[in-house]
Design an enzyme around this catalytic site. Structure first.
Site, PDB file in Angstrom:
ATOM      1  CG  ASP A 100      -7.360 -11.497  -1.687  1.00 16.11           C
ATOM      2  OD1 ASP A 100      -6.352 -10.683  -2.134  1.00 16.11           O
ATOM      3  OD2 ASP A 100      -7.406 -12.785  -1.763  1.00 16.11           O
ATOM      4  CG  ASP A 149      -2.294 -13.064  -4.900  1.00 13.72           C
ATOM      5  OD1 ASP A 149      -2.647 -14.223  -4.806  1.00 13.72           O
ATOM      6  OD2 ASP A 149      -2.787 -12.040  -4.363  1.00 13.72           O
TER       7      ASP A 149
END
Length: 229
Positions: free
Chosen positions: A35, A176
């Site tokens: 991320d 996710d």
């Protein structure tokens, strides 16, 4: 039946055990999820292209970068410079940029993905769905670990599978957010190709990464009746 893939989210790993955890997961996971947050699209600031380069000193697994940024263009350029295998961008910031950035990623020989927030409908990506390599469905709001699982977002995974089969598209479907013992059964029913696993599903299960992986494997098997290879 195609094997599902598991991609550990390195934002939630124990950085004090960086080498130990990356080394183990290199032999067990299918890819790494990184991320990258800019502090604007979401309030947090997390990992970076530099972090991906550090991972590569230890691992040979492909890396998927998830860009949670307001301006993806400069980040795409940085990730192309380091040959990041997957570059995934939020559709909510792609208006007027999507085709140019997807083409730029493909021209570099890399794979382009798009990410949809829980409230973003899949028809948002219909103009370019035929040229993306991956679609990631968020089952939590972006930017924070440990949020509640938004089950309704799984419907989009089912829709994407049906659309892929009907139109002969080639994108990978990824989910996710809060992938763990409590949600494995519901996720499995929706049928994504890739599970992103973080603190609740992997890294927070035990002090030792090998034990954590064993617990995750057992949780997945008990919930779905399937064994990770």
């Amino acid at each position: 039946m195609k094997k599902v893939e598991f991609s550990p989210s390195l934002m939630t790993m124990d950085l004090n055990k960086f080498k130990e955890q990356i080394t183990f997961l290199n032999d067990h996971a299918d890819s790494f999820h990184v991320d990258i947050m800019d502090g604007h699209y979401v309030p947090n600031i997390t990992l970076s292209p530099w972090f991906i380069q550090e991972v590569r000193k230890i691992s040979t697994l492909p890396v998927s970068a998830h860009l949670m940024v307001t301006d993806p263009a400069p980040w795409v350029e940085k990730l192309i410079d380091i040959n990041c295998e997957w570059i995934c961008m939020h559709v909510e910031v792609l208006d007027g940029l999507a085709f140019r950035l997807i083409d730029q990623i493909h021209d570099a020989g890399l794979k382009a993905g798009v990410v949809l927030n829980p409230e973003t409908p899949i028809d948002t990506i219909f103009p370019y769905i035929d040229i993306v390599d991956k679609v990631t469905i968020m089952t939590v709001d972006p930017g924070f670990a440990g949020q509640r699982f938004i089950e309704g977002a799984l419907d989009k995974i089912v829709q994407l599978r049906e659309l892929r089969e009907k139109m002969n598209y080639n994108y990978v479907i990824e989910m996710d957010g809060s992938s763990n013992r409590k949600s494995f059964k519901r996720i499995d029913a929706a049928g994504p190709d890739v599970y992103i696993i973080g603190r609740s599903g992997l890294f927070g299960l035990a002090e030792d990464i090998e034990k954590s992986w064993e617990i995750m494997n057992r949780d997945y098997q008990e919930a779905t009746g399937k064994v990770l290879v």
